[in-house]
Design a protein around this motif. Structure first.
Motif, PDB file in Angstrom:
ATOM      1  N   MET A 185     -39.460 -64.553   4.424  1.00 43.67           N
ATOM      2  CA  MET A 185     -40.552 -63.756   5.073  1.00 43.67           C
ATOM      3  C   MET A 185     -40.188 -62.575   5.616  1.00 43.67           C
ATOM      4  O   MET A 185     -41.018 -61.369   5.625  1.00 43.67           O
ATOM      5  CB  MET A 185     -40.893 -64.527   6.591  1.00 43.67           C
ATOM      6  N   GLU A 186     -39.012 -61.958   5.810  1.00 44.96           N
ATOM      7  CA  GLU A 186     -38.511 -60.538   6.012  1.00 44.96           C
ATOM      8  C   GLU A 186     -38.728 -59.804   4.758  1.00 44.96           C
ATOM      9  O   GLU A 186     -39.464 -58.675   4.861  1.00 44.96           O
ATOM     10  CB  GLU A 186     -36.919 -60.704   6.355  1.00 44.96           C
TER      11      GLU A 186
ATOM     12  N   ILE B 196     -42.342 -55.788   2.036  1.00 43.10           N
ATOM     13  CA  ILE B 196     -43.062 -55.341   0.753  1.00 43.10           C
ATOM     14  C   ILE B 196     -44.389 -55.118   1.309  1.00 43.10           C
ATOM     15  O   ILE B 196     -45.204 -54.116   0.876  1.00 43.10           O
ATOM     16  CB  ILE B 196     -43.310 -56.754  -0.167  1.00 43.10           C
ATOM     17  N   ALA B 197     -44.930 -56.166   2.343  1.00 44.33           N
ATOM     18  CA  ALA B 197     -46.502 -55.745   2.797  1.00 44.33           C
ATOM     19  C   ALA B 197     -46.422 -54.107   3.391  1.00 44.33           C
ATOM     20  O   ALA B 197     -47.608 -53.406   3.264  1.00 44.33           O
ATOM     21  CB  ALA B 197     -47.007 -56.558   3.822  1.00 44.33           C
ATOM     22  N   TYR B 198     -45.432 -53.928   4.298  1.00 41.20           N
ATOM     23  CA  TYR B 198     -45.637 -52.749   4.898  1.00 41.20           C
ATOM     24  C   TYR B 198     -45.017 -51.431   4.154  1.00 41.20           C
ATOM     25  O   TYR B 198     -45.241 -50.202   4.603  1.00 41.20           O
ATOM     26  CB  TYR B 198     -44.700 -52.647   6.414  1.00 41.20           C
TER      27      TYR B 198
ATOM     28  N   GLU C 202     -47.493 -66.859  -5.126  1.00 47.50           N
ATOM     29  CA  GLU C 202     -48.666 -65.837  -5.549  1.00 47.50           C
ATOM     30  C   GLU C 202     -48.796 -64.856  -4.334  1.00 47.50           C
ATOM     31  O   GLU C 202     -49.995 -64.519  -4.131  1.00 47.50           O
ATOM     32  CB  GLU C 202     -49.910 -66.599  -6.201  1.00 47.50           C
ATOM     33  N   LEU C 203     -47.666 -64.661  -3.462  1.00 45.74           N
ATOM     34  CA  LEU C 203     -47.837 -63.673  -2.476  1.00 45.74           C
ATOM     35  C   LEU C 203     -47.464 -62.271  -2.610  1.00 45.74           C
ATOM     36  O   LEU C 203     -47.921 -61.390  -2.072  1.00 45.74           O
ATOM     37  CB  LEU C 203     -46.980 -63.981  -1.271  1.00 45.74           C
ATOM     38  N   VAL C 204     -46.651 -62.081  -3.709  1.00 40.51           N
ATOM     39  CA  VAL C 204     -46.314 -60.765  -4.441  1.00 40.51           C
ATOM     40  C   VAL C 204     -46.526 -60.812  -5.786  1.00 40.51           C
ATOM     41  O   VAL C 204     -46.650 -61.773  -6.520  1.00 40.51           O
ATOM     42  CB  VAL C 204     -44.929 -60.297  -3.946  1.00 40.51           C
ATOM     43  N   MET C 205     -46.533 -59.384  -6.453  1.00 38.79           N
ATOM     44  CA  MET C 205     -46.968 -59.176  -7.799  1.00 38.79           C
ATOM     45  C   MET C 205     -46.008 -58.009  -8.056  1.00 38.79           C
ATOM     46  O   MET C 205     -46.085 -57.183  -7.407  1.00 38.79           O
ATOM     47  CB  MET C 205     -48.394 -59.418  -7.990  1.00 38.79           C
ATOM     48  N   PRO C 206     -45.819 -58.005  -9.655  1.00 36.60           N
ATOM     49  CA  PRO C 206     -45.334 -56.468  -9.954  1.00 36.60           C
ATOM     50  C   PRO C 206     -46.577 -55.608  -9.990  1.00 36.60           C
ATOM     51  O   PRO C 206     -47.634 -55.894 -10.522  1.00 36.60           O
ATOM     52  CB  PRO C 206     -44.726 -56.995 -11.208  1.00 36.60           C
ATOM     53  N   LEU C 207     -46.281 -54.481  -9.686  1.00 33.31           N
ATOM     54  CA  LEU C 207     -47.281 -53.378  -9.631  1.00 33.31           C
ATOM     55  C   LEU C 207     -47.151 -52.120 -10.540  1.00 33.31           C
ATOM     56  O   LEU C 207     -48.018 -51.188 -10.711  1.00 33.31           O
ATOM     57  CB  LEU C 207     -47.682 -52.517  -8.226  1.00 33.31           C
ATOM     58  N   GLY C 208     -46.003 -52.412 -11.424  1.00 28.59           N
ATOM     59  CA  GLY C 208     -45.772 -51.283 -12.252  1.00 28.59           C
ATOM     60  C   GLY C 208     -44.291 -51.100 -12.366  1.00 28.59           C
ATOM     61  O   GLY C 208     -43.454 -51.941 -11.812  1.00 28.59           O
ATOM     62  N   ARG C 209     -43.886 -50.012 -12.709  1.00 33.23           N
ATOM     63  CA  ARG C 209     -42.376 -49.684 -12.657  1.00 33.23           C
ATOM     64  C   ARG C 209     -42.471 -48.126 -12.173  1.00 33.23           C
ATOM     65  O   ARG C 209     -43.224 -47.136 -12.382  1.00 33.23           O
ATOM     66  CB  ARG C 209     -41.810 -49.690 -14.169  1.00 33.23           C
ATOM     67  N   LYS C 210     -41.164 -47.766 -11.412  1.00 37.94           N
ATOM     68  CA  LYS C 210     -41.166 -46.529 -10.827  1.00 37.94           C
ATOM     69  C   LYS C 210     -40.467 -45.510 -11.952  1.00 37.94           C
ATOM     70  O   LYS C 210     -39.623 -46.102 -12.746  1.00 37.94           O
ATOM     71  CB  LYS C 210     -40.062 -46.709  -9.650  1.00 37.94           C
TER      72      LYS C 210
ATOM     73  N   LEU D 228     -41.946 -52.121  -9.520  1.00 40.09           N
ATOM     74  CA  LEU D 228     -42.471 -51.848  -8.041  1.00 40.09           C
ATOM     75  C   LEU D 228     -43.466 -53.148  -7.647  1.00 40.09           C
ATOM     76  O   LEU D 228     -44.106 -53.707  -8.408  1.00 40.09           O
ATOM     77  CB  LEU D 228     -43.718 -50.840  -8.204  1.00 40.09           C
ATOM     78  N   TRP D 229     -42.781 -53.643  -6.394  1.00 40.07           N
ATOM     79  CA  TRP D 229     -43.511 -54.677  -5.811  1.00 40.07           C
ATOM     80  C   TRP D 229     -44.519 -54.671  -4.888  1.00 40.07           C
ATOM     81  O   TRP D 229     -44.493 -53.751  -4.222  1.00 40.07           O
ATOM     82  CB  TRP D 229     -42.526 -55.699  -5.435  1.00 40.07           C
ATOM     83  N   GLY D 230     -45.656 -55.544  -4.785  1.00 38.49           N
ATOM     84  CA  GLY D 230     -46.546 -55.289  -3.718  1.00 38.49           C
ATOM     85  C   GLY D 230     -47.266 -56.745  -3.553  1.00 38.49           C
ATOM     86  O   GLY D 230     -47.025 -57.502  -4.214  1.00 38.49           O
ATOM     87  N   THR D 231     -48.119 -56.739  -2.552  1.00 40.50           N
ATOM     88  CA  THR D 231     -48.759 -57.970  -2.203  1.00 40.50           C
ATOM     89  C   THR D 231     -49.881 -58.360  -3.330  1.00 40.50           C
ATOM     90  O   THR D 231     -50.298 -57.309  -3.656  1.00 40.50           O
ATOM     91  CB  THR D 231     -49.035 -57.815  -0.675  1.00 40.50           C
ATOM     92  N   SER D 232     -50.329 -59.187  -3.085  1.00 42.98           N
ATOM     93  CA  SER D 232     -51.396 -59.898  -4.079  1.00 42.98           C
ATOM     94  C   SER D 232     -52.642 -60.277  -3.300  1.00 42.98           C
ATOM     95  O   SER D 232     -52.474 -60.362  -1.989  1.00 42.98           O
ATOM     96  CB  SER D 232     -50.850 -61.186  -4.940  1.00 42.98           C
ATOM     97  N   SER D 233     -53.663 -60.702  -4.019  1.00 40.58           N
ATOM     98  CA  SER D 233     -54.807 -61.098  -3.183  1.00 40.58           C
ATOM     99  C   SER D 233     -54.677 -62.522  -2.431  1.00 40.58           C
ATOM    100  O   SER D 233     -55.285 -62.891  -1.665  1.00 40.58           O
ATOM    101  CB  SER D 233     -56.088 -61.262  -4.158  1.00 40.58           C
ATOM    102  N   GLY D 234     -53.488 -63.181  -3.144  1.00 42.29           N
ATOM    103  CA  GLY D 234     -53.056 -64.399  -2.418  1.00 42.29           C
ATOM    104  C   GLY D 234     -52.474 -64.322  -1.185  1.00 42.29           C
ATOM    105  O   GLY D 234     -52.452 -64.995  -0.443  1.00 42.29           O
ATOM    106  N   PHE D 235     -51.752 -63.197  -1.088  1.00 38.82           N
ATOM    107  CA  PHE D 235     -51.334 -62.787   0.392  1.00 38.82           C
ATOM    108  C   PHE D 235     -52.296 -62.521   1.365  1.00 38.82           C
ATOM    109  O   PHE D 235     -52.163 -63.041   2.411  1.00 38.82           O
ATOM    110  CB  PHE D 235     -50.222 -61.493   0.041  1.00 38.82           C
TER     111      PHE D 235
END
Length: 101
Positions: A6-7, A12-14, A43-51, A59-66
């Protein structure tokens, strides 16, 4: 979800998009692969690409499942960080000193 999961999800969300190293820096501890695997499987996060830095970390971000899981229309519906920072009252009751004989 476990507290560490959860942490990590909150970070990731913020702070998205963010790398594993950035998550570890914010949490102050290393991030186990199991935590990321749990978030991916749920299915709460997904890779968004690479830095675009050496090593090109994911790079990680939340998904529509989140959003669905937490009943949000978009990320703007998340509480502001300032709203989450509240003073927790002291729950230890005052214990009076024993009487002096």
């Amino acid at each position: 979800l476990a507290r560490s999961t959860m942490e990590t999800l909150a970070i990731i969300a913020y702070h998205q998009p963010c790398t594993r190293a950035e998550i570890e820096e914010i949490r102050g501890v290393s991030l186990s692969q199991q935590v990321l695997d749990t978030l991916l499987e749920a299915e709460l996060v997904m890779p968004l690409g690479r830095k675009e830095v050496p090593g090109r970390p994911i790079l990680w971000g939340t998904s529509s499942g989140f959003l669905r899981h937490f009943g949000l229309k978009d990320l703007g519906d998340l509480p502001r960080r300032e709203e989450l920072l509240v003073e927790v009252p002291d729950t230890d009751p005052e214990v009076p000193d024993p009487p002096v004989s």
